[in-house]
Scaffold this active site. Sequence first.
Site, PDB file in Angstrom:
ATOM      1  N   CYS A 220     -70.338-107.958  12.058  1.00  0.00           N
ATOM      2  CA  CYS A 220     -70.334-106.807  10.830  1.00  0.00           C
ATOM      3  C   CYS A 220     -69.117-106.109  11.216  1.00  0.00           C
ATOM      4  O   CYS A 220     -68.730-105.480  12.217  1.00  0.00           O
ATOM      5  CB  CYS A 220     -71.697-105.901  11.433  1.00  0.00           C
ATOM      6  SG  CYS A 220     -71.363-104.337  10.374  1.00  0.00           S
TER       7      CYS A 220
ATOM      8  N   CYS B   8     -79.370-105.664  15.147  1.00  0.00           N
ATOM      9  CA  CYS B   8     -77.667-105.446  15.299  1.00  0.00           C
ATOM     10  C   CYS B   8     -77.327-104.337  16.147  1.00  0.00           C
ATOM     11  O   CYS B   8     -78.268-103.393  16.809  1.00  0.00           O
ATOM     12  CB  CYS B   8     -77.275-104.930  13.766  1.00  0.00           C
ATOM     13  SG  CYS B   8     -75.608-104.466  13.622  1.00  0.00           S
TER      14      CYS B   8
ATOM     15  N   CYS C 222     -68.401 -89.990  24.422  1.00  0.00           N
ATOM     16  CA  CYS C 222     -67.710 -91.365  24.467  1.00  0.00           C
ATOM     17  C   CYS C 222     -66.242 -91.162  24.924  1.00  0.00           C
ATOM     18  O   CYS C 222     -65.530 -90.074  24.750  1.00  0.00           O
ATOM     19  CB  CYS C 222     -67.721 -91.878  23.184  1.00  0.00           C
ATOM     20  SG  CYS C 222     -66.973 -93.446  23.176  1.00  0.00           S
TER      21      CYS C 222
ATOM     22  N   CYS D 185     -80.279-101.464  13.287  1.00  0.00           N
ATOM     23  CA  CYS D 185     -78.927-101.400  14.185  1.00  0.00           C
ATOM     24  C   CYS D 185     -79.163-100.234  14.954  1.00  0.00           C
ATOM     25  O   CYS D 185     -79.414 -99.132  15.056  1.00  0.00           O
ATOM     26  CB  CYS D 185     -77.846-101.186  13.294  1.00  0.00           C
ATOM     27  SG  CYS D 185     -77.703-102.090  11.956  1.00  0.00           S
TER      28      CYS D 185
ATOM     29  N   CYS E  24     -61.411 -91.768  19.206  1.00  0.00           N
ATOM     30  CA  CYS E  24     -61.292 -92.169  17.742  1.00  0.00           C
ATOM     31  C   CYS E  24     -61.071 -90.678  16.818  1.00  0.00           C
ATOM     32  O   CYS E  24     -62.443 -89.856  16.830  1.00  0.00           O
ATOM     33  CB  CYS E  24     -62.498 -92.810  17.204  1.00  0.00           C
ATOM     34  SG  CYS E  24     -62.677 -94.419  18.187  1.00  0.00           S
TER      35      CYS E  24
ATOM     36  N   ARG F 197     -70.847-103.656   2.548  1.00  0.00           N
ATOM     37  CA  ARG F 197     -71.796-102.253   2.855  1.00  0.00           C
ATOM     38  C   ARG F 197     -71.314-101.115   2.452  1.00  0.00           C
ATOM     39  O   ARG F 197     -70.240-100.501   2.998  1.00  0.00           O
ATOM     40  CB  ARG F 197     -72.420-102.176   4.098  1.00  0.00           C
ATOM     41  CG  ARG F 197     -73.515-101.087   4.502  1.00  0.00           C
ATOM     42  CD  ARG F 197     -73.991-101.195   5.866  1.00  0.00           C
ATOM     43  NE  ARG F 197     -74.731-102.205   5.868  1.00  0.00           N
ATOM     44  CZ  ARG F 197     -74.585-103.243   7.014  1.00  0.00           C
ATOM     45  NH1 ARG F 197     -73.816-102.608   8.201  1.00  0.00           N
ATOM     46  NH2 ARG F 197     -75.292-104.208   7.314  1.00  0.00           N
TER      47      ARG F 197
ATOM     48  N   CYS G  56     -64.372 -89.211  14.937  1.00  0.00           N
ATOM     49  CA  CYS G  56     -65.718 -89.317  15.466  1.00  0.00           C
ATOM     50  C   CYS G  56     -66.084 -88.240  16.063  1.00  0.00           C
ATOM     51  O   CYS G  56     -65.528 -87.862  17.230  1.00  0.00           O
ATOM     52  CB  CYS G  56     -65.687 -90.462  16.365  1.00  0.00           C
ATOM     53  SG  CYS G  56     -67.209 -90.888  17.108  1.00  0.00           S
TER      54      CYS G  56
HETATM   55  S1  SF4 Z   1     -66.151 -94.350  17.134  1.00  0.00           S
HETATM   56 FE1  SF4 Z   1     -67.051 -92.513  18.390  1.00  0.00          FE
HETATM   57  S2  SF4 Z   1     -68.519 -93.487  19.726  1.00  0.00           S
HETATM   58 FE2  SF4 Z   1     -67.479 -95.121  18.753  1.00  0.00          FE
HETATM   59  S3  SF4 Z   1     -66.014 -95.785  20.178  1.00  0.00           S
HETATM   60 FE3  SF4 Z   1     -64.736 -94.245  18.908  1.00  0.00          FE
HETATM   61  S4  SF4 Z   1     -65.322 -92.286  19.781  1.00  0.00           S
HETATM   62 FE4  SF4 Z   1     -66.621 -93.729  20.742  1.00  0.00          FE
END
Ligand code: SF4
Length: 326
Positions: A199, A139, A64, A108, A68, A271, A71
């Site tokens: 959500c 979802c 990705c 989901c 984040c 949740r 993540c």
């Molecule tokens: S949480 Fe992970 S998968 Fe989702 S946008 Fe952020 S880096 Fe990408």
Amino acid sequence: MREIGNTTETLGSVRHDWRRDDVRALFALPLPELIFRAQTVHRLHFDPREVQISTLLSIKTGGCPEDCAYCPQSAHYEAGVTASKLMRTDAVLAQARAAQAAGATRFCMGAAWRSPKDRELDAVCVMIKGVKALGLESCATLGMLTAGQASRLKTAGLDYYNHNLDTSPEFYGEIITTRTYQDRLDTLGHVRDAGINICCGGIVGMGETLDDRVGMITTLATLPVHPESVPINLLVQVAGTPLATGPRLEPLDLVRTIAVARIVMPASMVRLSAGRQEMSDETQALCFLAGANSIFSGEKLLTTANPAHERDKRLFDRLGMVPMSG
Ligand code: SF4
């Protein structure tokens, strides 16, 4: 009517005018009082024995472009996640059937995208139709959406879209730099305008302050319409991500966050999401007492471990709780 800080609050009514001071005052209540209020609100809107069960499948994992900090799927970090292509529809539907057989009522689908491209959205729309044909709620969480994309998902039959705010507006920049808080609010607006249920929640235990938790919950509770589902995630510290180390959140702070979410968003499903694998049964029981009434079930939550169905079933049996029927 009860006094909270400088305001009066009618327990259990759906309001959108929460102020940070009101929410801070709730967090500061003695725990027995906070749990009592959360329980009272919960029982006005829900059967307290029932827990809604969702299953989450990663239909496109890793690689990705977003950053984040929590993540392992971000391409910015070396967290041992191998990037994969979008799954085939038949493989996704086989997993949906298995989830349904295990008691899930909502399926989901998560894809690690900044935002879906049109041909990717075509494929997801076919998956949504297939999930709906099984009689499951659908979802998806696919990243940022335009208004047009949200409307295409609605036409395909999507019931819920997940897009989390993650934390307070003030702390957000410490966690994500590749898109803004406003980007997230814009996507939520498109989803709401398209008529899809929302959500939306966040993550605790990322090094945020109590005031950040207050800010996150207040933002959620002052959206024009409360999210129908509010996932409260406990950070899973994954090696290779910037948040791999650091002090762990005191479990009672998670319990308080759930109780406050229940009180200020009384009609929403709250949740208990990521982080259950490392929680004791007793902590989870306290979260249910605080008003959580939804969980993710299945051995994996995107890329991190989650309690197996059997452990959840034993926990439900011990607590006298039952899965919510679809
Ligand atoms: S949480 Fe992970 S998968 Fe989702 S946008 Fe952020 S880096 Fe990408």
